[in-house]
Scaffold this active site. Structure first.
Site, PDB file in Angstrom:
ATOM      1  N   SER A   8       0.796  -1.021  -0.112  1.00 18.67           N
ATOM      2  CA  SER A   8       0.222   0.019  -0.047  1.00 18.67           C
ATOM      3  C   SER A   8       0.892   1.212  -0.024  1.00 18.67           C
ATOM      4  O   SER A   8       1.730   1.223   0.969  1.00 18.67           O
ATOM      5  CB  SER A   8      -0.974   0.011   1.261  1.00 18.67           C
ATOM      6  OG  SER A   8      -1.232   1.245   1.611  1.00 18.67           O
ATOM      7  N   HIS A  33      -1.592  -1.322  -3.924  1.00 16.26           N
ATOM      8  CA  HIS A  33      -2.694  -1.037  -3.256  1.00 16.26           C
ATOM      9  C   HIS A  33      -2.849   0.345  -3.005  1.00 16.26           C
ATOM     10  O   HIS A  33      -1.803   0.965  -2.510  1.00 16.26           O
ATOM     11  CB  HIS A  33      -2.638  -1.632  -1.844  1.00 16.26           C
ATOM     12  CG  HIS A  33      -4.019  -1.550  -1.039  1.00 16.26           C
ATOM     13  ND1 HIS A  33      -5.220  -2.428  -1.019  1.00 16.26           N
ATOM     14  CD2 HIS A  33      -4.358  -0.901  -0.100  1.00 16.26           C
ATOM     15  CE1 HIS A  33      -5.959  -1.950  -0.290  1.00 16.26           C
ATOM     16  NE2 HIS A  33      -5.607  -1.095   0.325  1.00 16.26           N
ATOM     17  N   ASP A  35      -4.920   3.723  -1.182  1.00 13.40           N
ATOM     18  CA  ASP A  35      -5.925   3.924  -0.325  1.00 13.40           C
ATOM     19  C   ASP A  35      -6.533   5.355  -0.536  1.00 13.40           C
ATOM     20  O   ASP A  35      -5.904   6.267  -0.515  1.00 13.40           O
ATOM     21  CB  ASP A  35      -5.290   3.830   1.153  1.00 13.40           C
ATOM     22  CG  ASP A  35      -4.921   2.382   1.611  1.00 13.40           C
ATOM     23  OD1 ASP A  35      -6.034   1.512   1.537  1.00 13.40           O
ATOM     24  OD2 ASP A  35      -3.814   2.339   2.060  1.00 13.40           O
ATOM     25  N   MET A  37      -9.158   8.063   0.761  1.00 13.68           N
ATOM     26  CA  MET A  37      -9.871   8.442   1.874  1.00 13.68           C
ATOM     27  C   MET A  37     -10.234   9.870   1.619  1.00 13.68           C
ATOM     28  O   MET A  37      -9.785  10.900   0.887  1.00 13.68           O
ATOM     29  CB  MET A  37      -9.115   8.418   3.047  1.00 13.68           C
ATOM     30  CG  MET A  37      -8.233   7.085   3.256  1.00 13.68           C
ATOM     31  SD  MET A  37      -7.319   7.225   4.846  1.00 13.68           S
ATOM     32  CE  MET A  37      -6.537   5.706   4.586  1.00 13.68           C
ATOM     33  N   HIS A  66      -8.637   0.881  -3.252  1.00 14.66           N
ATOM     34  CA  HIS A  66      -9.471   0.698  -1.789  1.00 14.66           C
ATOM     35  C   HIS A  66     -10.286   1.882  -1.403  1.00 14.66           C
ATOM     36  O   HIS A  66      -9.645   3.035  -1.164  1.00 14.66           O
ATOM     37  CB  HIS A  66      -8.408   0.140  -0.518  1.00 14.66           C
ATOM     38  CG  HIS A  66      -9.176   0.215   0.356  1.00 14.66           C
ATOM     39  ND1 HIS A  66      -8.682  -0.033   1.845  1.00 14.66           N
ATOM     40  CD2 HIS A  66     -10.512   0.102   0.892  1.00 14.66           C
ATOM     41  CE1 HIS A  66      -9.250  -0.053   2.796  1.00 14.66           C
ATOM     42  NE2 HIS A  66     -10.528   0.050   2.383  1.00 14.66           N
ATOM     43  N   MET A  68     -12.187   4.279   0.576  1.00 16.78           N
ATOM     44  CA  MET A  68     -12.731   4.590   1.908  1.00 16.78           C
ATOM     45  C   MET A  68     -13.583   6.070   1.835  1.00 16.78           C
ATOM     46  O   MET A  68     -13.159   7.029   2.258  1.00 16.78           O
ATOM     47  CB  MET A  68     -11.541   4.683   2.892  1.00 16.78           C
ATOM     48  CG  MET A  68     -11.117   3.204   3.307  1.00 16.78           C
ATOM     49  SD  MET A  68      -9.379   3.287   3.893  1.00 16.78           S
ATOM     50  CE  MET A  68      -8.325   3.268   2.466  1.00 16.78           C
ATOM     51  N   MET A 137     -10.777  -5.621   7.004  1.00 21.99           N
ATOM     52  CA  MET A 137      -9.937  -4.648   7.634  1.00 21.99           C
ATOM     53  C   MET A 137      -9.585  -5.439   9.044  1.00 21.99           C
ATOM     54  O   MET A 137     -10.416  -5.718   9.670  1.00 21.99           O
ATOM     55  CB  MET A 137     -10.830  -3.357   7.976  1.00 21.99           C
ATOM     56  CG  MET A 137     -11.125  -2.615   6.664  1.00 21.99           C
ATOM     57  SD  MET A 137      -9.838  -2.239   5.716  1.00 21.99           S
ATOM     58  CE  MET A 137      -8.320  -1.250   6.776  1.00 21.99           C
ATOM     59  N   ASP A 175      -6.071  -6.117   5.557  1.00 13.79           N
ATOM     60  CA  ASP A 175      -5.590  -4.903   5.409  1.00 13.79           C
ATOM     61  C   ASP A 175      -5.375  -4.217   6.807  1.00 13.79           C
ATOM     62  O   ASP A 175      -6.367  -4.005   7.375  1.00 13.79           O
ATOM     63  CB  ASP A 175      -6.478  -4.136   4.372  1.00 13.79           C
ATOM     64  CG  ASP A 175      -5.854  -2.789   4.093  1.00 13.79           C
ATOM     65  OD1 ASP A 175      -4.847  -2.517   4.560  1.00 13.79           O
ATOM     66  OD2 ASP A 175      -6.832  -1.977   3.465  1.00 13.79           O
TER      67      ASP A 175
HETATM   68  C1  DX5 Z   1      -5.953   1.684   6.489  1.00  9.86           C
HETATM   69  C2  DX5 Z   1      -5.717   1.429   4.888  1.00  9.86           C
HETATM   70  C3  DX5 Z   1      -4.643   0.330   4.983  1.00  9.86           C
HETATM   71  C4  DX5 Z   1      -3.245   0.851   5.313  1.00  9.86           C
HETATM   72  C5  DX5 Z   1      -2.361  -0.218   5.995  1.00  9.86           C
HETATM   73  O1  DX5 Z   1      -6.904   2.463   6.552  1.00  9.86           O
HETATM   74  O2  DX5 Z   1      -6.750   0.630   4.212  1.00  9.86           O
HETATM   75  O3  DX5 Z   1      -4.206  -0.123   3.546  1.00  9.86           O
HETATM   76  O4  DX5 Z   1      -2.763   1.897   4.581  1.00  9.86           O
HETATM   77  O5  DX5 Z   1      -1.110   0.313   6.556  1.00  9.86           O
HETATM   78  P1  DX5 Z   1      -0.379  -0.529   7.652  1.00  9.86           P
HETATM   79  O6  DX5 Z   1       0.146  -1.895   6.654  1.00  9.86           O
HETATM   80  O7  DX5 Z   1       0.853   0.311   7.860  1.00  9.86           O
HETATM   81  O8  DX5 Z   1      -1.172  -0.916   8.634  1.00  9.86           O
HETATM   82 ZN    ZN Z   2      -6.442  -0.118   2.165  1.00 10.16          ZN
END
Ligand code: DX5
Ligand code: ZN
Length: 223
Positions: A8, A33, A35, A37, A66, A68, A137, A175
């Site tokens: 990620s 990956h 993320d 947000m 992903h 969010m 998650m 994740d």
């Molecule tokens: C969290 C994200 C993850 C995050 C994981 O909300 O969806 O993908 O980047 O980070 P680590 O591996 O550091 O927990």
């Molecule tokens: Zn993620």
């Protein structure tokens, strides 16, 4: 099932994303990956469509986006056009999950549903046939570098059971807080995609860290 490693980029240096991608490619990553947000569904704001477009230009790794965000259905087409190969949406913000997963697939993209730690595995039963993958998650989403929630392997097992009952062979990704030390237990529980940000991009050598994570997970797979 074949194990896939999905670094990620959330923990990468955003000023040098091209180098970050090249490093994990060299380490044998299978997916990248991303993320996304929105500061509403989760407290943090990260990246959007233009960054996905830019990543697609510098990598051949499939982009695993992903989302969010609230109302993810409003943005799936834009992310598909930007180059996403996989798109996942959270069950908690998808009142029309059947419609949203169908729409993702109609765009030629693999569709995934994401479960927060407090969302039960059973919510997936009615849409199991529409799922290419499930993202479990193992932290509350929003930030990288959080601690792995210890009951997560049991959640993975519950998701695998729901999928099997429905005759689905969807992949299961995990994740949050994934490290070489816990890779084995989630793979044994039924996961076949490991997402990791800080364990990979927080390391001095992200290529070596990618290989280490795969090696740790392989031990589980052959145990
Ligand atoms: C969290 C994200 C993850 C995050 C994981 O909300 O969806 O993908 O980047 O980070 P680590 O591996 O550091 O927990
Ligand atoms: Zn993620």
């Amino acid at each position: 099932m074949t194990l896939r490693i999905a670094p990620s980029i959330l923990s990468a240096d955003f000023a040098c994303l091209r180098d970050a991608v090249a490093a994990v490619e060299a380490g044998g990553a299978d997916l990248l990956h991303v993320d996304v947000m929105d500061g509403r569904f989760v407290p943090n704001l990260t990246i959007g469509v233009p960054v996905v477009e830019a990543l697609a230009r510098v990598t051949r790794l499939p982009l695993d986006v992903h989302l969010m965000i609230v109302e993810p259905e409003r943005h799936i087409e834009a992310f598909a056009r930007a180059g996403a190969s996989l798109i996942s949406v959270h069950v908690e913000v998808s009142p029309h999950l059947d419609r949203t997963l169908t729409a993702i697939r109609e765009l030629g993209v693999q569709a995934g549903a994401v479960l927060n730690p407090s969302t039960p595995a059973e919510t997936l039963a009615p849409v199991a046939e529409l799922l290419d993958f499930v993202l479990v998650m193992s932290v509350n989403p929003g930030f990288s570098g959080q601690r792995f929630i210890p009951r997560s392997p049991a959640k993975v097992q519950a998701v695998r059971a729901v999928l099997e009952r429905a005759g689905s062979r969807a992949s299961i990704a995990v994740d949050g807080g994934i490290q070489p030390a816990n890779a084995a237990q989630v793979v044994r529980a039924g996961a076949d995609i490991l997402v990791a940000a800080s364990a990979i991009f927080g390391a001095d050598d992200p290529a070596a860290a990618t290989r280490r994570l795969r090696a740790a997970a392989r031990v589980a797979a052959s145990a």
